[in-house]
Design an enzyme around this catalytic site. Structure first.
Site, mmCIF file in Angstrom:
data_model
loop_
_atom_site.group_PDB
_atom_site.id
_atom_site.type_symbol
_atom_site.label_atom_id
_atom_site.label_comp_id
_atom_site.label_asym_id
_atom_site.label_seq_id
_atom_site.Cartn_x
_atom_site.Cartn_y
_atom_site.Cartn_z
ATOM 1 C CE1 TYR A 137 -4.590 -2.392 4.452
ATOM 2 C CE2 TYR A 137 -3.661 -0.262 3.861
ATOM 3 C CZ TYR A 137 -4.162 -1.490 3.483
ATOM 4 O OH TYR A 137 -4.237 -1.825 2.155
ATOM 5 C CB SER A 161 -0.889 0.014 1.241
ATOM 6 O OG SER A 161 -1.568 1.257 1.365
#
Length: 260
Positions: A154, A141
């Site tokens: 995350y 990400s």
């Protein structure tokens, strides 16, 4: 083998690899979407050989279970032959201010996003190294490189998975195994839409325009990514066209992080 193949980016990666002629061991812990994906490619290959033509073979697996990962990889190689490609897509998102994160949310996020990558890479990478060939891509990400409010667990888990994959790439390079990362930005998936709430159109516009109050720039290209955009980057990195690329982190985010 593609993990998290049941939906979103994982399903798009599976379709892209099948289109390139691969037979894909599609892995997901949710059997419903996995069965639906496999049904798209239900035709039997000529001669009955499951590895003779592109297609999807479903395998229900929770990547947080190390023993199950090992046994599933064994089963896949017995049924389909040696794995030449591993794509780690399985992931979860638990949002919360950092100081309010629960132990359970933190542990669950790392169990899937980081430890799951470790489990699959260990099982498949060892076999690839013995054979002297293979390609691994971890879908990370852009949050791994740029702070995001409310996404501490995350972002940290993706940063850990990114560096693990790069270290693996260094260790396996002499064995002919390439390991890379594709780091998406905001992509139109169920995970993304879960963040948007009721008015999806207005929420998407906020993502594209940016949010100064949240210290977040917009997307210079002016559009949110589609899963196929990420899948095409993955398909390139596992192909022979990328044969001299390893330990690379390819951002596919429309310029959203200004490649900070």
């Amino acid at each position: 083998m593609v993990t998290g193949a049941g939906q979103g980016i994982g399903a798009a990666v599976t379709r892209a690899l099948v289109a390139a002629g691969a037979v894909v061991a599609a892995v997901d812990r949710n059997p419903g979407p996995l069965a639906a994906l496999a049904e798209e490619f239900a035709a039997e290959p000529a001669g009955g050989d499951p590895a003779a033509a592109g297609g999807v073979r479903p395998y229900v697996l929770d990547v947080t279970d190390a023993a199950a990962v090992e046994s599933t990889v064994d089963l896949v190689e017995r049924q389909l032959g040696p794995l030449g490609v591993l794509v780690n897509v399985a992931g979860i998102l638990r949002t919360s201010p950092a100081v309010e994160l629960t132990d359970e949310d933190w542990a669950a996020t790392f169990a899937v996003n980081t430890t799951g990558v470790f489990h699959t890479c260990r099982a498949v990478g060892r076999r690839m190294a013995e054979r002297g060939t293979g390609a691994v891509v971890t879908v990370g990400s852009n949050a791994a490189g740029v702070p995001r409010a409310g996404m501490a667990a995350y972002a940290a888990s993706k940063a850990a998975a990114t560096m693990f994959t790069r270290c693996l790439g260094l260790e396996l390079a002499r064995s002919g195994v390439r390991c890379n990362i594709v780091s998406p930005g905001s992509t139109d998936t169920e995970m993304q839409r879960a963040l948007w709430g009721g008015d999806a159109e207005a929420a998407e516009r906020r993502v594209v325009d940016g949010d100064p109050a949240g210290w977040r720039v917009g997307i210079p290209l002016g559009r949110i990514a589609q899963p196929a955009d990420i899948a095409e980057a993955v398909a390139f990195l596992v192909s022979d066209r990328a044969r001299h690329i390893t330990m690379h982190d390819l951002y596919v985010d429309g310029g959203a992080t200004l490649r900070a």
